[in-house]
Structure formats: C-alpha cells, structure tokens
Enzyme design. Structure first.
Site, PDB file in Angstrom:
ATOM      1  N   HIS A   1      -3.771   1.241   7.905  1.00  0.00           N
ATOM      2  CA  HIS A   1      -2.425   1.832   7.875  1.00  0.00           C
ATOM      3  C   HIS A   1      -2.393   3.042   6.927  1.00  0.00           C
ATOM      4  O   HIS A   1      -1.882   4.108   7.277  1.00  0.00           O
ATOM      5  CB  HIS A   1      -1.426   0.756   7.418  1.00  0.00           C
ATOM      6  CG  HIS A   1      -0.007   1.209   7.332  1.00  0.00           C
ATOM      7  ND1 HIS A   1       0.976   0.763   8.190  1.00  0.00           N
ATOM      8  CD2 HIS A   1       0.614   2.058   6.467  1.00  0.00           C
ATOM      9  CE1 HIS A   1       2.136   1.337   7.866  1.00  0.00           C
ATOM     10  NE2 HIS A   1       1.945   2.120   6.822  1.00  0.00           N
ATOM     11  N   GLU A   2      -2.970   2.871   5.735  1.00  0.00           N
ATOM     12  CA  GLU A   2      -2.913   3.956   4.738  1.00  0.00           C
ATOM     13  C   GLU A   2      -3.792   5.134   5.160  1.00  0.00           C
ATOM     14  O   GLU A   2      -3.420   6.295   4.956  1.00  0.00           O
ATOM     15  CB  GLU A   2      -3.333   3.446   3.357  1.00  0.00           C
ATOM     16  CG  GLU A   2      -2.516   2.283   2.801  1.00  0.00           C
ATOM     17  CD  GLU A   2      -1.015   2.468   2.901  1.00  0.00           C
ATOM     18  OE1 GLU A   2      -0.534   3.622   2.919  1.00  0.00           O
ATOM     19  OE2 GLU A   2      -0.303   1.450   2.973  1.00  0.00           O
TER      20      GLU A   2
ATOM     21  N   HIS B   1      -1.997   7.225   7.504  1.00  0.00           N
ATOM     22  CA  HIS B   1      -1.056   8.140   6.832  1.00  0.00           C
ATOM     23  C   HIS B   1      -1.742   9.459   6.454  1.00  0.00           C
ATOM     24  O   HIS B   1      -1.131  10.525   6.519  1.00  0.00           O
ATOM     25  CB  HIS B   1      -0.508   7.503   5.546  1.00  0.00           C
ATOM     26  CG  HIS B   1       0.742   6.686   5.740  1.00  0.00           C
ATOM     27  ND1 HIS B   1       1.891   7.198   6.295  1.00  0.00           N
ATOM     28  CD2 HIS B   1       1.022   5.395   5.437  1.00  0.00           C
ATOM     29  CE1 HIS B   1       2.828   6.251   6.330  1.00  0.00           C
ATOM     30  NE2 HIS B   1       2.328   5.141   5.819  1.00  0.00           N
TER      31      HIS B   1
ATOM     32  N   GLY C   1       0.846  -1.186   0.000  1.00  0.00           N
ATOM     33  CA  GLY C   1       0.000   0.000   0.000  1.00  0.00           C
ATOM     34  C   GLY C   1       0.880   1.233   0.000  1.00  0.00           C
ATOM     35  O   GLY C   1       2.066   1.161   0.340  1.00  0.00           O
TER      36      GLY C   1
ATOM     37  N   CYS D   1       6.348  -0.336   6.985  1.00  0.00           N
ATOM     38  CA  CYS D   1       5.977   0.895   6.297  1.00  0.00           C
ATOM     39  C   CYS D   1       7.102   1.272   5.344  1.00  0.00           C
ATOM     40  O   CYS D   1       8.275   1.262   5.732  1.00  0.00           O
ATOM     41  CB  CYS D   1       5.760   2.013   7.319  1.00  0.00           C
ATOM     42  SG  CYS D   1       5.284   3.589   6.584  1.00  0.00           S
ATOM     43  N   LEU D   2       6.770   1.614   4.111  1.00  0.00           N
ATOM     44  CA  LEU D   2       7.802   2.007   3.140  1.00  0.00           C
ATOM     45  C   LEU D   2       8.538   3.262   3.598  1.00  0.00           C
ATOM     46  O   LEU D   2       9.654   3.511   3.165  1.00  0.00           O
ATOM     47  CB  LEU D   2       7.167   2.252   1.765  1.00  0.00           C
ATOM     48  CG  LEU D   2       6.625   1.002   1.048  1.00  0.00           C
ATOM     49  CD1 LEU D   2       5.882   1.412  -0.218  1.00  0.00           C
ATOM     50  CD2 LEU D   2       7.735   0.022   0.718  1.00  0.00           C
TER      51      LEU D   2
ATOM     52  N   GLN E   1       3.180   9.894   1.403  1.00  0.00           N
ATOM     53  CA  GLN E   1       4.457   9.179   1.318  1.00  0.00           C
ATOM     54  C   GLN E   1       5.240   9.543   0.059  1.00  0.00           C
ATOM     55  O   GLN E   1       6.434   9.248  -0.024  1.00  0.00           O
ATOM     56  CB  GLN E   1       4.236   7.660   1.358  1.00  0.00           C
ATOM     57  CG  GLN E   1       3.731   7.162   2.714  1.00  0.00           C
ATOM     58  CD  GLN E   1       3.539   5.666   2.712  1.00  0.00           C
ATOM     59  OE1 GLN E   1       2.525   5.169   2.245  1.00  0.00           O
ATOM     60  NE2 GLN E   1       4.522   4.929   3.213  1.00  0.00           N
TER      61      GLN E   1
END
Ligand SMILES: [Zn+2]
Length: 190
Positions: A131-132, A135, A46, A89-90, A51
């Site tokens: 999670h997204e 963000h 995702g 997480c990226l 991000q």
C-alpha cells in the site's frame, strides 16, 4: 518532529510519483520523524511521504508493534500467494474495502542514514508495504479494486463528509487526530 496534516483524496500530490531520495541528510531524518509522529497521532499502520505533501520515496510503518521506515523501497515477491481483506487509507478516511494483495513481500531499500535495509513481511505487514509503495507511485488502493468495487468506492468517497465537491482539487488537509464527525481510520488506515 512535527505532526503534519494528512493530504486527502483529491490532492494532486497523491497522484504524483515521488522522487528517489538522493541526500541522506538531516532533512530526511526530520521527514522520517514527522512521518512516524503523524502516523502514530492518526492511529495509522503506515504512512507515505506524499501523504504529508512530500514527494520523496519514503514511508513509515507500525504493524504489530513493529515500527520503522524504509527509503527508496523496491519490492520483491517470493511466491505467487495472494491475500484478500479489508484495507483503508489515512488519505481516504473512514472507508475500507476488500483489496487483493500479494501475501508475502520482501522490500529492499535504505534506512535514514543510507544503510541498506530489508523488510520481510507477510499478511498485514505485506499489505502495508504494498500500500505504501503504491503511494510512492501515485497509486491509491481504490485503483486496485475491480471495476464494480471501484465504482462503489468512488461513490462513497464523493459522499464522504470530508470530500469537498466544490473545492478545486488542490491542497486538502485534515485536522490533527480524530474529531467528532471524522471517523477513525481503523486499524488498517495506511
Ligand atoms: Zn494510504
């Protein structure tokens, strides 16, 4: 579409609540394409617009070969069930911590054309959606850990090879794709 650099922990854009999308225009569709392209290049499950440095409420997902996006998501939880499991997480590459989430979620929003869209997910998809959406509120998964685990996570972040203690907390970008010394985000990079 263009692969965009991923903003890393310490970049203020990750702590800034994103604005709702108002114009469902060509620019939004370019953003969605960039999110999907960047997510795939980084092997993420995702990716949220902040991000890649864009403060709009949009995220993309790629879970169990279901690829899509959601604009202006609002989450609903159909029950009280929870799940606990590793999350990454990226924007915090290489680190994974068990994170409690709701097991089931219904996310309502819009697609890139402004049509109403709904995403019903459980397990990893539900984890990804939560999670997204976090963000988009400037929240990172380490914020969800209990105090002891968060302390451990912050220590690991400060010791991570990509974390630059000396740099002011402004724009930090990662190179495109994995390279030696930068661990893969793993299957749950989000
Ligand atoms: Zn993330």
């Amino acid at each position: 579409m263009t692969v965009q650099p991923i903003r890393l922990f310490g970049d203020p854009v990750l702590r800034t609540p994103a604005e709702p999308v108002v114009d469902f225009d060509k620019e939004l569709r370019r953003l969605v394409a960039d999110l999907i392209e960047t997510m795939r290049t980084e092997a993420g499950a995702g990716l949220a617009a902040p991000q890649i440095g864009v403060g709009l409420r949009v995220f993309a997902f790629d879970v169990d070969d279901v690829v899509g996006h959601l604009v202006n998501p609002v989450l609903h939880f159909p029950d009280e069930e929870e799940q606990d499991g590793p999350e990454g997480c990226l924007s915090i590459p290489g680190l994974h911590f068990d994170t409690k989430r709701r097991r089931n979620v219904v996310a309502r929003g819009f697609d890139e054309h402004g049509e109403p869209a709904q995403l019903v997910g459980s397990g990893i998809m539900a984890r990804c959606v939560q999670h997204e959406t976090d963000h988009l509120d400037g929240v990172l998964f380490v914020d969800r850990l209990d105090q002891a685990a968060r302390k451990e996570a912050m220590k690991a972040i400060r010791e991570a090879p990509w974390y630059d203690l000396g740099a002011p907390p402004v724009v930090k970008v990662s190179p495109h794709g994995p390279r030696p010394g930068r661990p893969m985000p793993g299957p749950l990079g989000l």
